[in-house]
Design an enzyme around this catalytic site. Sequence first.
Site, mmCIF file in Angstrom:
data_model
loop_
_atom_site.group_PDB
_atom_site.id
_atom_site.type_symbol
_atom_site.label_atom_id
_atom_site.label_comp_id
_atom_site.label_asym_id
_atom_site.label_seq_id
_atom_site.Cartn_x
_atom_site.Cartn_y
_atom_site.Cartn_z
ATOM 1 N N GLY A 54 -22.920 -33.462 38.737
ATOM 2 C CA GLY A 54 -24.529 -32.168 38.301
ATOM 3 C C GLY A 54 -25.974 -32.411 38.585
ATOM 4 O O GLY A 54 -26.191 -32.198 38.607
ATOM 5 N N GLU A 109 -31.216 -35.942 34.704
ATOM 6 C CA GLU A 109 -29.519 -34.952 33.709
ATOM 7 C C GLU A 109 -30.282 -33.518 34.210
ATOM 8 O O GLU A 109 -30.993 -33.421 35.069
ATOM 9 C CB GLU A 109 -29.865 -35.375 32.024
ATOM 10 C CG GLU A 109 -29.152 -35.613 31.526
ATOM 11 C CD GLU A 109 -27.652 -35.316 31.877
ATOM 12 O OE1 GLU A 109 -26.965 -35.052 33.070
ATOM 13 O OE2 GLU A 109 -26.133 -36.092 31.200
ATOM 14 N N ASP A 110 -28.922 -32.896 34.697
ATOM 15 C CA ASP A 110 -29.382 -32.090 35.093
ATOM 16 C C ASP A 110 -29.426 -31.061 33.626
ATOM 17 O O ASP A 110 -30.175 -30.661 34.103
ATOM 18 C CB ASP A 110 -27.863 -31.515 35.530
ATOM 19 C CG ASP A 110 -26.711 -31.435 35.203
ATOM 20 O OD1 ASP A 110 -26.757 -32.179 33.887
ATOM 21 O OD2 ASP A 110 -25.218 -31.606 35.489
ATOM 22 N N ASP A 113 -27.347 -29.970 26.977
ATOM 23 C CA ASP A 113 -26.350 -28.853 26.232
ATOM 24 C C ASP A 113 -26.078 -28.944 24.770
ATOM 25 O O ASP A 113 -27.053 -28.580 23.743
ATOM 26 C CB ASP A 113 -24.698 -28.023 26.702
ATOM 27 C CG ASP A 113 -24.010 -27.439 26.068
ATOM 28 O OD1 ASP A 113 -24.805 -26.940 25.206
ATOM 29 O OD2 ASP A 113 -22.925 -26.741 26.757
ATOM 30 N N LYS A 141 -31.017 -26.238 26.629
ATOM 31 C CA LYS A 141 -30.093 -25.356 26.225
ATOM 32 C C LYS A 141 -31.169 -25.841 24.968
ATOM 33 O O LYS A 141 -31.115 -26.248 23.892
ATOM 34 C CB LYS A 141 -28.782 -25.221 25.730
ATOM 35 C CG LYS A 141 -27.813 -24.817 27.441
ATOM 36 C CD LYS A 141 -26.747 -24.494 26.822
ATOM 37 C CE LYS A 141 -26.021 -24.074 28.944
ATOM 38 N NZ LYS A 141 -24.698 -24.349 28.262
ATOM 39 N N PHE A 162 -23.243 -20.156 30.167
ATOM 40 C CA PHE A 162 -23.563 -21.679 30.438
ATOM 41 C C PHE A 162 -23.960 -20.708 32.028
ATOM 42 O O PHE A 162 -23.522 -19.045 32.689
ATOM 43 C CB PHE A 162 -21.632 -21.240 30.263
ATOM 44 C CG PHE A 162 -20.779 -21.899 31.788
ATOM 45 C CD1 PHE A 162 -20.857 -23.491 30.747
ATOM 46 C CD2 PHE A 162 -20.166 -21.572 33.446
ATOM 47 C CE1 PHE A 162 -19.852 -24.075 31.648
ATOM 48 C CE2 PHE A 162 -19.800 -22.580 33.480
ATOM 49 C CZ PHE A 162 -19.739 -25.029 33.480
ATOM 50 N N VAL A 163 -24.498 -21.949 31.996
ATOM 51 C CA VAL A 163 -24.776 -21.689 33.888
ATOM 52 C C VAL A 163 -24.447 -22.246 34.500
ATOM 53 O O VAL A 163 -24.105 -23.838 34.491
ATOM 54 C CB VAL A 163 -26.096 -21.944 34.057
ATOM 55 C CG1 VAL A 163 -27.106 -20.886 33.197
ATOM 56 C CG2 VAL A 163 -26.761 -23.995 33.549
ATOM 57 N N ASP A 169 -21.914 -27.027 37.821
ATOM 58 C CA ASP A 169 -20.215 -26.078 38.829
ATOM 59 C C ASP A 169 -20.026 -25.881 37.228
ATOM 60 O O ASP A 169 -20.150 -25.637 36.412
ATOM 61 C CB ASP A 169 -18.840 -26.975 39.443
ATOM 62 C CG ASP A 169 -18.190 -28.035 38.456
ATOM 63 O OD1 ASP A 169 -19.163 -28.171 36.969
ATOM 64 O OD2 ASP A 169 -17.732 -27.957 37.887
ATOM 65 N N ARG A 175 -21.392 -25.425 42.403
ATOM 66 C CA ARG A 175 -23.262 -26.274 43.073
ATOM 67 C C ARG A 175 -24.007 -26.374 43.750
ATOM 68 O O ARG A 175 -24.991 -26.785 43.732
ATOM 69 C CB ARG A 175 -22.299 -28.117 42.836
ATOM 70 C CG ARG A 175 -21.149 -28.438 41.920
ATOM 71 C CD ARG A 175 -21.186 -30.270 42.004
ATOM 72 N NE ARG A 175 -19.867 -30.239 40.828
ATOM 73 C CZ ARG A 175 -19.676 -31.049 39.914
ATOM 74 N NH1 ARG A 175 -21.500 -30.989 39.248
ATOM 75 N NH2 ARG A 175 -18.883 -31.082 39.536
#
Length: 191
Positions: A54, A109-110, A113, A141, A162-163, A169, A175
């Site tokens: 990610g 980090e992407d 959550d 988040k 959820f993105v 992805d 992606r």
Amino acid sequence: MLVGVVVAGEKRAAGIARVLIGEDAIQIRVRELARELDLIYADEPPLLIGVLNGAVAFMTDLMRAMTVPLEIDFMAVSSYGASTKTSGVVRILKDLNAEIGDRRLLIVEDIVDSGLTLQYLLELLRQRGPRDIRVVALLKKEKPGAAEVQVDAVGFPIPDEFVVGYGLDYAGLYRNLPYVAILDPSAILPE
Ligand code: 5GP
């Protein structure tokens, strides 16, 4: 087959309900974060640790926006698979190549959550005796009940949805989108 649609002058991939953070906003914020990190690491080169898959888009843009000497490495951890919900189970799929004892680490980090993935990674890496560890996450988040976990810099706080896009992805797709977007519920497969 996935095809695109053009909405208000912007080409949007099929399955996307709405763009949450546009390409320009991401690029501006990445450059701001890079300037902050350049100051922090002015005296000693950091090792940037990208969390695959990610963080790949964020990592490559961030490292090119930073001007201090730096090194990079990657770890791969288990993701949601074809689900949109976290399992809470973290599995290391690829470990670092680099020795990190006495190094200054920057985890890239992407998205944070539940915070469980990051909490696990931090514990694992701390045991290897780095000089220090910082965490930069593109997205975090805003989620009641999420783990209290160290995040030193955040690109964008986002709602608990959820993105996809910019590295993130759904079932392996999306992606490559240059923006962060909310999925259309019709694109979500029944579990
Ligand atoms: P956490 O352990 O913080 O719940 O989740 C961390 C990982 O789950 C992220 O690195 C990312 O791969 C995945 N993830 C969490 N939220 C989302 C989301 O909204 N969209 C996508 N595509 N992946 C997510």
